[in-house]
Write a protein that holds these residues in place. Sequence first.
Motif, PDB file in Angstrom:
ATOM      1  N   GLY A  14     -50.250  29.218  -4.051  1.00 41.81           N
ATOM      2  CA  GLY A  14     -50.756  28.089  -3.267  1.00 41.81           C
ATOM      3  C   GLY A  14     -52.221  28.267  -2.901  1.00 41.81           C
ATOM      4  O   GLY A  14     -52.689  27.771  -1.872  1.00 41.81           O
ATOM      5  N   ASN A  15     -52.965  28.968  -3.740  1.00 42.17           N
ATOM      6  CA  ASN A  15     -54.386  29.235  -3.481  1.00 42.17           C
ATOM      7  C   ASN A  15     -55.256  28.159  -4.159  1.00 42.17           C
ATOM      8  O   ASN A  15     -55.733  28.327  -5.281  1.00 42.17           O
ATOM      9  CB  ASN A  15     -54.730  30.632  -4.005  1.00 42.17           C
ATOM     10  CG  ASN A  15     -56.123  31.060  -3.612  1.00 42.17           C
ATOM     11  OD1 ASN A  15     -56.952  30.227  -3.235  1.00 42.17           O
ATOM     12  ND2 ASN A  15     -56.377  32.361  -3.701  1.00 42.17           N
ATOM     13  N   LYS A  16     -55.444  27.072  -3.396  1.00 46.17           N
ATOM     14  CA  LYS A  16     -56.145  25.905  -3.915  1.00 46.17           C
ATOM     15  C   LYS A  16     -57.573  26.237  -4.390  1.00 46.17           C
ATOM     16  O   LYS A  16     -57.982  25.817  -5.475  1.00 46.17           O
ATOM     17  CB  LYS A  16     -56.193  24.895  -2.770  1.00 46.17           C
ATOM     18  CG  LYS A  16     -56.469  23.488  -3.143  1.00 46.17           C
ATOM     19  CD  LYS A  16     -56.126  22.614  -1.936  1.00 46.17           C
ATOM     20  CE  LYS A  16     -57.040  21.408  -1.863  1.00 46.17           C
ATOM     21  NZ  LYS A  16     -56.687  20.544  -0.726  1.00 46.17           N
ATOM     22  N   LYS A  17     -58.293  27.008  -3.564  1.00 45.66           N
ATOM     23  CA  LYS A  17     -59.691  27.336  -3.912  1.00 45.66           C
ATOM     24  C   LYS A  17     -59.784  28.061  -5.236  1.00 45.66           C
ATOM     25  O   LYS A  17     -60.628  27.755  -6.077  1.00 45.66           O
ATOM     26  CB  LYS A  17     -60.295  28.229  -2.813  1.00 45.66           C
ATOM     27  CG  LYS A  17     -60.892  27.436  -1.687  1.00 45.66           C
ATOM     28  CD  LYS A  17     -61.705  28.345  -0.789  1.00 45.66           C
ATOM     29  CE  LYS A  17     -62.153  27.591   0.445  1.00 45.66           C
ATOM     30  NZ  LYS A  17     -62.461  28.492   1.563  1.00 45.66           N
ATOM     31  N   SER A  18     -58.916  29.043  -5.405  1.00 44.16           N
ATOM     32  CA  SER A  18     -58.933  29.819  -6.636  1.00 44.16           C
ATOM     33  C   SER A  18     -58.576  28.929  -7.837  1.00 44.16           C
ATOM     34  O   SER A  18     -59.203  29.036  -8.903  1.00 44.16           O
ATOM     35  CB  SER A  18     -57.950  30.981  -6.509  1.00 44.16           C
ATOM     36  OG  SER A  18     -57.667  31.518  -7.772  1.00 44.16           O
ATOM     37  N   VAL A  19     -57.588  28.053  -7.642  1.00 40.32           N
ATOM     38  CA  VAL A  19     -57.178  27.176  -8.747  1.00 40.32           C
ATOM     39  C   VAL A  19     -58.350  26.282  -9.172  1.00 40.32           C
ATOM     40  O   VAL A  19     -58.663  26.176 -10.366  1.00 40.32           O
ATOM     41  CB  VAL A  19     -55.940  26.324  -8.362  1.00 40.32           C
ATOM     42  CG1 VAL A  19     -55.656  25.265  -9.419  1.00 40.32           C
ATOM     43  CG2 VAL A  19     -54.718  27.219  -8.182  1.00 40.32           C
ATOM     44  N   ILE A  20     -59.013  25.668  -8.176  1.00 35.86           N
ATOM     45  CA  ILE A  20     -60.141  24.787  -8.489  1.00 35.86           C
ATOM     46  C   ILE A  20     -61.226  25.553  -9.259  1.00 35.86           C
ATOM     47  O   ILE A  20     -61.681  25.120 -10.320  1.00 35.86           O
ATOM     48  CB  ILE A  20     -60.726  24.172  -7.195  1.00 35.86           C
ATOM     49  CG1 ILE A  20     -59.705  23.203  -6.577  1.00 35.86           C
ATOM     50  CG2 ILE A  20     -62.053  23.450  -7.471  1.00 35.86           C
ATOM     51  CD1 ILE A  20     -60.093  22.639  -5.229  1.00 35.86           C
ATOM     52  N   ALA A  21     -61.588  26.722  -8.730  1.00 34.04           N
ATOM     53  CA  ALA A  21     -62.653  27.514  -9.350  1.00 34.04           C
ATOM     54  C   ALA A  21     -62.271  27.925 -10.775  1.00 34.04           C
ATOM     55  O   ALA A  21     -63.087  27.836 -11.703  1.00 34.04           O
ATOM     56  CB  ALA A  21     -62.946  28.743  -8.497  1.00 34.04           C
ATOM     57  N   CYS A  22     -61.029  28.374 -10.950  1.00 34.32           N
ATOM     58  CA  CYS A  22     -60.612  28.857 -12.271  1.00 34.32           C
ATOM     59  C   CYS A  22     -60.482  27.724 -13.289  1.00 34.32           C
ATOM     60  O   CYS A  22     -60.787  27.922 -14.467  1.00 34.32           O
ATOM     61  CB  CYS A  22     -59.305  29.627 -12.183  1.00 34.32           C
ATOM     62  SG  CYS A  22     -59.455  31.157 -11.263  1.00 34.32           S
ATOM     63  N   LEU A  27     -62.601  25.144 -18.071  1.00 37.74           N
ATOM     64  CA  LEU A  27     -63.173  23.984 -18.777  1.00 37.74           C
ATOM     65  C   LEU A  27     -64.538  24.334 -19.342  1.00 37.74           C
ATOM     66  O   LEU A  27     -64.855  24.021 -20.491  1.00 37.74           O
ATOM     67  CB  LEU A  27     -63.294  22.795 -17.824  1.00 37.74           C
ATOM     68  CG  LEU A  27     -62.037  21.969 -17.564  1.00 37.74           C
ATOM     69  CD1 LEU A  27     -62.304  20.908 -16.514  1.00 37.74           C
ATOM     70  CD2 LEU A  27     -61.518  21.332 -18.855  1.00 37.74           C
ATOM     71  N   GLN A  28     -65.354  25.003 -18.509  1.00 41.86           N
ATOM     72  CA  GLN A  28     -66.696  25.383 -18.962  1.00 41.86           C
ATOM     73  C   GLN A  28     -66.658  26.323 -20.142  1.00 41.86           C
ATOM     74  O   GLN A  28     -67.492  26.245 -21.036  1.00 41.86           O
ATOM     75  CB  GLN A  28     -67.479  26.020 -17.807  1.00 41.86           C
ATOM     76  CG  GLN A  28     -68.191  24.973 -16.955  1.00 41.86           C
ATOM     77  CD  GLN A  28     -68.471  25.471 -15.546  1.00 41.86           C
ATOM     78  OE1 GLN A  28     -68.467  26.686 -15.310  1.00 41.86           O
ATOM     79  NE2 GLN A  28     -68.706  24.548 -14.620  1.00 41.86           N
ATOM     80  N   SER A  29     -65.669  27.219 -20.138  1.00 48.69           N
ATOM     81  CA  SER A  29     -65.619  28.177 -21.240  1.00 48.69           C
ATOM     82  C   SER A  29     -64.943  27.571 -22.477  1.00 48.69           C
ATOM     83  O   SER A  29     -64.679  28.270 -23.452  1.00 48.69           O
ATOM     84  CB  SER A  29     -64.929  29.466 -20.805  1.00 48.69           C
ATOM     85  OG  SER A  29     -63.602  29.209 -20.499  1.00 48.69           O
ATOM     86  N   GLY A  30     -64.628  26.273 -22.403  1.00 51.29           N
ATOM     87  CA  GLY A  30     -64.142  25.580 -23.593  1.00 51.29           C
ATOM     88  C   GLY A  30     -62.668  25.732 -23.882  1.00 51.29           C
ATOM     89  O   GLY A  30     -62.208  25.430 -24.981  1.00 51.29           O
ATOM     90  N   ALA A  79     -61.574  15.351 -17.991  1.00 47.06           N
ATOM     91  CA  ALA A  79     -61.470  15.878 -19.350  1.00 47.06           C
ATOM     92  C   ALA A  79     -60.266  15.302 -20.086  1.00 47.06           C
ATOM     93  O   ALA A  79     -60.188  15.357 -21.313  1.00 47.06           O
ATOM     94  CB  ALA A  79     -61.374  17.396 -19.309  1.00 47.06           C
ATOM     95  N   MET A  80     -59.304  14.783 -19.317  1.00 43.13           N
ATOM     96  CA  MET A  80     -58.097  14.245 -19.940  1.00 43.13           C
ATOM     97  C   MET A  80     -58.281  12.816 -20.441  1.00 43.13           C
ATOM     98  O   MET A  80     -57.473  12.316 -21.212  1.00 43.13           O
ATOM     99  CB  MET A  80     -56.929  14.273 -18.950  1.00 43.13           C
ATOM    100  CG  MET A  80     -56.283  15.643 -18.842  1.00 43.13           C
ATOM    101  SD  MET A  80     -55.220  15.798 -17.395  1.00 43.13           S
ATOM    102  CE  MET A  80     -54.084  14.469 -17.650  1.00 43.13           C
ATOM    103  N   LYS A  81     -59.318  12.178 -19.966  1.00 42.20           N
ATOM    104  CA  LYS A  81     -59.523  10.779 -20.345  1.00 42.20           C
ATOM    105  C   LYS A  81     -60.116  10.637 -21.734  1.00 42.20           C
ATOM    106  O   LYS A  81     -61.059  11.315 -22.081  1.00 42.20           O
ATOM    107  CB  LYS A  81     -60.460  10.106 -19.337  1.00 42.20           C
ATOM    108  CG  LYS A  81     -59.782   9.843 -18.037  1.00 42.20           C
ATOM    109  CD  LYS A  81     -60.566   8.822 -17.236  1.00 42.20           C
ATOM    110  CE  LYS A  81     -59.877   8.577 -15.915  1.00 42.20           C
ATOM    111  NZ  LYS A  81     -60.679   7.842 -14.969  1.00 42.20           N
ATOM    112  N   GLU A  82     -59.550   9.718 -22.492  1.00 38.33           N
ATOM    113  CA  GLU A  82     -60.148   9.406 -23.788  1.00 38.33           C
ATOM    114  C   GLU A  82     -61.329   8.483 -23.537  1.00 38.33           C
ATOM    115  O   GLU A  82     -61.423   7.869 -22.488  1.00 38.33           O
ATOM    116  CB  GLU A  82     -59.112   8.697 -24.662  1.00 38.33           C
ATOM    117  CG  GLU A  82     -58.095   9.646 -25.275  1.00 38.33           C
ATOM    118  CD  GLU A  82     -56.988   8.891 -26.002  1.00 38.33           C
ATOM    119  OE1 GLU A  82     -57.190   7.734 -26.375  1.00 38.33           O
ATOM    120  OE2 GLU A  82     -55.917   9.490 -26.170  1.00 38.33           O
ATOM    121  N   SER A  83     -62.207   8.347 -24.522  1.00 35.43           N
ATOM    122  CA  SER A  83     -63.380   7.497 -24.305  1.00 35.43           C
ATOM    123  C   SER A  83     -62.955   6.048 -24.066  1.00 35.43           C
ATOM    124  O   SER A  83     -61.924   5.602 -24.550  1.00 35.43           O
ATOM    125  CB  SER A  83     -64.301   7.564 -25.507  1.00 35.43           C
ATOM    126  OG  SER A  83     -63.575   7.248 -26.658  1.00 35.43           O
TER     127      SER A  83
END
Length: 210
Positions: A14-22, A27-30, A79-83
């Motif tokens: 239930g560690n929201k901060k860690s989840v958001i950061a990770c 996403l950044q690391s592709g 990132a889940m949205k299509e164009s």
Amino acid sequence: DQLIAKIYQGVLDGNKKSVIACVEEALQSGLDVEVILNDGLIAPMTEVGRLFEEGEYFVPEMLVSARAMQAGLEVLKPAMKESNVKSAGTVVAGTVKGDMHDIGKNLVCMMLEGAGYTIRDLGTDVAPEQFVAEVSKGDVDIVALSALLTTTMPNMKTTIDALKQAGVRDRVKIIVGGAPLTDTFASEIGADGFASDASRAVRLARSFAS
Ligand code: B1M
């Protein structure tokens, strides 16, 4: 992957901060969006359910895990949205009466939105009359019902029956989903289709157009 493992653990704790950061880092690391979603965010909820059944987790723990998971979903959403495609139709969605579970329903809404549908999300604990009122407005293509409890599954039938009673059932396609559901149940209650996960819900919705 280590990042996925950290997201999984963050949801479990239930560690929201860690989840958001990770999730941001992933996403950044592709990393693949579907892998982040399925292995990082959805998989730990199954474990949370198991821990709850075994009496190790209680409702508060389930709730903080749910919040952490949803925070991760929000980061993933763009990132889940299509164009931008033009609206594929209007979907009225909701978790049926008596049921407060909304993560699965939210995910289905996000994916449908990503696939070009306009979503009217009625939220959780939605009474049959509310669905009838929305469909009666006349501009709805699909009704999407979610239920996570065996005790609220019958309210899906109640909702479909209320739509029939109001004479608006045939204006829409009705799709149903949620962990305890089956194909058989969906046809028994008179739904047009059942989807076991969010991507299948999109495929099902699209199948009505062709
Ligand atoms: Co609840 N809960 N919960 N809970 N909870 C379950 C469902 C349970 C299986 C846990 C367990 O015992 N193992 C159990 C139900 C048992 C049963 O009915 N046989 C249970 C229980 C008992 C309860 C309470 C009664 C507990 C209590 O108070 N004693 C209570 C009921 C409250 C109520 O609704 N009236 C309760 C409360 C809660 C919280 C509020 C704490 C929280 C929900 C928070 C929230 O949603 N905002 C919660 C949670 C988090 C869970 C578990 C752990 C996780 C659910 C989840 O979000 N999964 C769950 C255990 C489990 O499922 N393993 C459990 C992740 C989500 C992505 O998956 O929702 O399955 P899911 O959605 C999937 C598919 O099902 C599908 O696509 C999604 C993505 O792939 N899908 C659709 C869903 N809807 C769809 C619609 C579609 C198509 C596909 O088309 C329209």
